[in-house]
Scaffold this motif. Structure first.
Motif, PDB file in Angstrom:
ATOM      1  N   ALA A 156      24.472  21.419  65.750  1.00  0.00           N
ATOM      2  CA  ALA A 156      24.898  20.619  66.991  1.00  0.00           C
ATOM      3  C   ALA A 156      26.184  21.183  67.522  1.00  0.00           C
ATOM      4  O   ALA A 156      26.383  21.229  68.663  1.00  0.00           O
ATOM      5  CB  ALA A 156      25.020  19.119  66.521  1.00  0.00           C
ATOM      6  N   VAL A 157      27.072  21.413  66.455  1.00  0.00           N
ATOM      7  CA  VAL A 157      28.537  21.838  66.846  1.00  0.00           C
ATOM      8  C   VAL A 157      28.325  23.085  67.748  1.00  0.00           C
ATOM      9  O   VAL A 157      29.049  23.250  68.475  1.00  0.00           O
ATOM     10  CB  VAL A 157      29.198  21.890  65.548  1.00  0.00           C
ATOM     11  CG1 VAL A 157      30.652  22.739  65.856  1.00  0.00           C
ATOM     12  CG2 VAL A 157      29.803  20.673  64.915  1.00  0.00           C
ATOM     13  N   GLN A 158      27.603  23.973  67.161  1.00  0.00           N
ATOM     14  CA  GLN A 158      27.310  25.276  67.786  1.00  0.00           C
ATOM     15  C   GLN A 158      26.858  25.019  69.385  1.00  0.00           C
ATOM     16  O   GLN A 158      27.306  25.751  70.267  1.00  0.00           O
ATOM     17  CB  GLN A 158      26.658  26.261  67.021  1.00  0.00           C
ATOM     18  CG  GLN A 158      27.044  26.713  65.626  1.00  0.00           C
ATOM     19  CD  GLN A 158      26.102  27.639  65.119  1.00  0.00           C
ATOM     20  OE1 GLN A 158      24.697  27.383  65.135  1.00  0.00           O
ATOM     21  NE2 GLN A 158      26.647  27.992  63.753  1.00  0.00           N
ATOM     22  N   ARG A 159      25.853  24.217  69.432  1.00  0.00           N
ATOM     23  CA  ARG A 159      25.241  24.075  70.646  1.00  0.00           C
ATOM     24  C   ARG A 159      26.153  23.316  71.670  1.00  0.00           C
ATOM     25  O   ARG A 159      25.708  23.444  73.057  1.00  0.00           O
ATOM     26  CB  ARG A 159      24.102  23.195  70.537  1.00  0.00           C
ATOM     27  CG  ARG A 159      22.930  24.001  69.644  1.00  0.00           C
ATOM     28  CD  ARG A 159      21.625  23.370  69.506  1.00  0.00           C
ATOM     29  NE  ARG A 159      20.817  23.193  70.811  1.00  0.00           N
ATOM     30  CZ  ARG A 159      19.753  22.656  71.037  1.00  0.00           C
ATOM     31  NH1 ARG A 159      19.200  22.183  70.177  1.00  0.00           N
ATOM     32  NH2 ARG A 159      18.957  22.619  72.224  1.00  0.00           N
ATOM     33  N   VAL A 160      27.239  22.535  71.172  1.00  0.00           N
ATOM     34  CA  VAL A 160      27.838  21.562  72.258  1.00  0.00           C
ATOM     35  C   VAL A 160      29.132  22.615  72.661  1.00  0.00           C
ATOM     36  O   VAL A 160      29.969  22.086  73.299  1.00  0.00           O
ATOM     37  CB  VAL A 160      28.236  20.049  71.916  1.00  0.00           C
ATOM     38  CG1 VAL A 160      26.798  19.527  71.680  1.00  0.00           C
ATOM     39  CG2 VAL A 160      29.237  20.268  70.592  1.00  0.00           C
ATOM     40  N   ALA A 161      29.379  23.691  71.819  1.00  0.00           N
ATOM     41  CA  ALA A 161      30.678  24.374  71.874  1.00  0.00           C
ATOM     42  C   ALA A 161      30.545  24.903  73.343  1.00  0.00           C
ATOM     43  O   ALA A 161      29.836  25.573  73.877  1.00  0.00           O
ATOM     44  CB  ALA A 161      30.500  25.488  70.922  1.00  0.00           C
ATOM     45  N   ALA A 162      31.752  24.672  74.068  1.00  0.00           N
ATOM     46  CA  ALA A 162      31.945  25.533  75.347  1.00  0.00           C
ATOM     47  C   ALA A 162      32.586  26.758  75.233  1.00  0.00           C
ATOM     48  O   ALA A 162      33.186  27.324  74.292  1.00  0.00           O
ATOM     49  CB  ALA A 162      32.647  24.398  76.258  1.00  0.00           C
ATOM     50  N   PRO A 163      32.402  27.551  76.263  1.00  0.00           N
ATOM     51  CA  PRO A 163      32.978  29.005  76.164  1.00  0.00           C
ATOM     52  C   PRO A 163      34.475  28.926  76.135  1.00  0.00           C
ATOM     53  O   PRO A 163      35.034  29.715  75.900  1.00  0.00           O
ATOM     54  CB  PRO A 163      32.344  29.543  77.972  1.00  0.00           C
ATOM     55  CG  PRO A 163      31.312  28.763  78.201  1.00  0.00           C
ATOM     56  CD  PRO A 163      31.571  27.291  77.508  1.00  0.00           C
ATOM     57  N   GLU A 164      35.070  27.751  76.745  1.00  0.00           N
ATOM     58  CA  GLU A 164      36.579  27.696  76.878  1.00  0.00           C
ATOM     59  C   GLU A 164      36.759  26.231  75.992  1.00  0.00           C
ATOM     60  O   GLU A 164      35.951  25.449  76.007  1.00  0.00           O
ATOM     61  CB  GLU A 164      37.077  27.712  78.165  1.00  0.00           C
ATOM     62  CG  GLU A 164      36.578  26.749  79.087  1.00  0.00           C
ATOM     63  CD  GLU A 164      36.310  27.604  80.367  1.00  0.00           C
ATOM     64  OE1 GLU A 164      35.893  26.817  81.311  1.00  0.00           O
ATOM     65  OE2 GLU A 164      36.547  28.490  80.486  1.00  0.00           O
ATOM     66  N   ALA A 165      38.173  26.235  75.660  1.00  0.00           N
ATOM     67  CA  ALA A 165      38.522  24.813  75.121  1.00  0.00           C
ATOM     68  C   ALA A 165      38.324  23.679  76.115  1.00  0.00           C
ATOM     69  O   ALA A 165      38.384  23.730  77.386  1.00  0.00           O
ATOM     70  CB  ALA A 165      39.724  24.910  74.813  1.00  0.00           C
ATOM     71  N   ARG A 166      37.874  22.436  75.717  1.00  0.00           N
ATOM     72  CA  ARG A 166      37.386  21.433  76.569  1.00  0.00           C
ATOM     73  C   ARG A 166      38.678  20.330  76.275  1.00  0.00           C
ATOM     74  O   ARG A 166      38.463  19.217  76.968  1.00  0.00           O
ATOM     75  CB  ARG A 166      36.317  20.653  75.960  1.00  0.00           C
ATOM     76  CG  ARG A 166      34.947  21.508  76.353  1.00  0.00           C
ATOM     77  CD  ARG A 166      33.458  20.401  76.020  1.00  0.00           C
ATOM     78  NE  ARG A 166      33.842  19.643  74.801  1.00  0.00           N
ATOM     79  CZ  ARG A 166      33.428  20.121  73.694  1.00  0.00           C
ATOM     80  NH1 ARG A 166      32.523  21.051  73.517  1.00  0.00           N
ATOM     81  NH2 ARG A 166      33.516  19.153  72.836  1.00  0.00           N
ATOM     82  N   PHE A 167      39.628  20.813  75.467  1.00  0.00           N
ATOM     83  CA  PHE A 167      40.553  19.690  75.276  1.00  0.00           C
ATOM     84  C   PHE A 167      41.424  19.473  76.460  1.00  0.00           C
ATOM     85  O   PHE A 167      41.866  20.282  77.299  1.00  0.00           O
ATOM     86  CB  PHE A 167      41.560  20.010  74.181  1.00  0.00           C
ATOM     87  CG  PHE A 167      40.934  20.074  72.801  1.00  0.00           C
ATOM     88  CD1 PHE A 167      40.364  18.697  72.092  1.00  0.00           C
ATOM     89  CD2 PHE A 167      40.417  21.472  72.238  1.00  0.00           C
ATOM     90  CE1 PHE A 167      39.733  18.946  71.053  1.00  0.00           C
ATOM     91  CE2 PHE A 167      39.854  21.358  70.844  1.00  0.00           C
ATOM     92  CZ  PHE A 167      39.455  20.310  70.389  1.00  0.00           C
ATOM     93  N   ALA A 168      41.371  18.119  76.689  1.00  0.00           N
ATOM     94  CA  ALA A 168      42.109  17.656  78.128  1.00  0.00           C
ATOM     95  C   ALA A 168      43.748  18.205  78.012  1.00  0.00           C
ATOM     96  O   ALA A 168      44.408  18.022  77.011  1.00  0.00           O
ATOM     97  CB  ALA A 168      42.125  16.306  78.257  1.00  0.00           C
ATOM     98  N   PRO A 169      44.507  18.371  79.039  1.00  0.00           N
ATOM     99  CA  PRO A 169      45.867  18.424  79.346  1.00  0.00           C
ATOM    100  C   PRO A 169      46.703  17.083  78.949  1.00  0.00           C
ATOM    101  O   PRO A 169      46.005  16.176  78.706  1.00  0.00           O
ATOM    102  CB  PRO A 169      45.975  18.944  80.484  1.00  0.00           C
ATOM    103  CG  PRO A 169      44.969  18.221  81.540  1.00  0.00           C
ATOM    104  CD  PRO A 169      43.542  18.428  80.348  1.00  0.00           C
ATOM    105  N   ALA A 170      47.692  17.163  78.657  1.00  0.00           N
ATOM    106  CA  ALA A 170      48.661  16.012  78.590  1.00  0.00           C
ATOM    107  C   ALA A 170      47.982  14.818  79.288  1.00  0.00           C
ATOM    108  O   ALA A 170      47.946  15.079  80.517  1.00  0.00           O
ATOM    109  CB  ALA A 170      50.068  16.528  78.558  1.00  0.00           C
ATOM    110  N   ALA A 171      48.364  13.555  78.825  1.00  0.00           N
ATOM    111  CA  ALA A 171      47.563  12.538  79.571  1.00  0.00           C
ATOM    112  C   ALA A 171      48.599  12.362  80.796  1.00  0.00           C
ATOM    113  O   ALA A 171      47.824  11.859  81.909  1.00  0.00           O
ATOM    114  CB  ALA A 171      47.835  11.298  78.607  1.00  0.00           C
TER     115      ALA A 171
END
Length: 299
Positions: A156-171
């Motif tokens: 599951a972790v492999q399948r939801v991995a995006a080509p680039e980081a999905r982490f949001a910028p500072a709030a």
């Protein structure tokens, strides 16, 4: 059923709703699953339920697995892009969202990615990532072997991995960009909108065939701007745009004649808006619309 039984269920209800929503991506279906769990809870032998929270999590998870099997077929026949129902989260509807990881777990972007998973993979992923279940506990919920659960989680972790980081910028930066988008939308300022959009921005509209919307993703800044110009011209000054927290992030709420007609979420990259996901299907807006009209908890 005693009042104590109902009160005990009520104490667990927000957590069960949060679990069902993450599994289903639909607030309406999550409510139905929780209601079904309540019926099972009210009929259960109290003496046989050693840990109510664990018992309910198992019931809700398995109810959702059954629903996901049929939902997959419905979503394959869905008209236009499918997006999850928006849920307003400032009041804790999906539980505490105090960290970036907790907010990511309910983000529209991640819920879309979870559609890649099989129902069982999704259950393993959600229980592990959002609820911090051990693999042993997940195995007990799903009646699977612990080693199998570990394998499902890795997959599951492999399948939801995006080509680039999905982490949001500072709030604060995210809030600033969304508020700028809202101001430009209110004023019909297309030049202002152009400055906020990435060159390769993608615009997704989920109307479900029930309202007029783009049935394919729109790609590119100029394409999106032409689309927005058409919307602005069609609505004139009849649209009211506000911000609210939906799925753990700032979102744009659009009302026409007092009715909620769209909730837009944003994915940012390199200081610009890279993706916009707009839910317009009135069925999917029903839960958020009820949230907006619900009395305050202490009212």
């Amino acid at each position: 059923m005693t009042s104590g039984t109902a009160e005990e269920f009520t104490a667990h209800r927000p957590r069960m709703f949060g679990l069902a929503y993450r599994l289903l991506g639909s607030a309406e279906e999550a409510e139905d699953a929780v209601q079904d769990a309540f019926l099972r809870w009210s009929a259960a032998d109290r003496a046989a339920v050693g840990h109510p929270g664990a018992w309910l999590a198992k019931v809700v998870t398995n109810l959702c697995l059954n629903r996901l099997t049929s939902a997959r077929a419905r979503r394959e026949a869905y008209v236009g892009p499918w997006l999850p129902d928006p849920v307003l989260t400032a009041d804790g509807a999906l539980g505490p969202l105090e960290s970036a990881e907790q907010r990511e777990a309910v983000s529209t972007a991640l819920l879309v990615l979870l559609e890649r998973l099989t129902p069982t993979e999704r259950a393993v992923y959600v229980l592990r990532e959002a609820f911090d279940y051990s693999h042993r506990d997940i195995a007990a919920v799903l009646d699977l072997g612990e080693a199998n659960c570990r394998q499902l989680y890795r997959r599951a972790v492999q399948r939801v991995a995006a080509p680039e980081a999905r982490f949001a910028p500072a709030a604060d930066r995210r809030q600033e960009l969304v508020e700028s988008f809202v101001r430009a939308a209110r004023e019909g300022d297309l030049a202002g909108l152009e400055k906020l959009l990435a060159a390769d921005v993608v615009w997704w509209s989920d109307g479900g065939g029930k309202v007029t919307s783009a049935r394919r993703p729109l790609v590119g800044r100029q394409t999106v701007l032409r689309f927005l110009a058409g919307i602005t011209q069609r609505l004139g000054g009849g649209a009211e745009h506000t911000t609210a927290e939906a799925n753990g992030a700032p979102a744009l709420l659009t009302h026409v004649a007092g009715q909620l007609v769209a909730v837009s979420s944003f994915e940012l990259r390199d200081g610009a808006i890279a993706e916009v996901r707009v839910v317009m299907n009135p069925d999917k807006l029903a839960f958020a619309a009820r949230q907006l009209t619900a009395p305050a908890p202490d009212a």
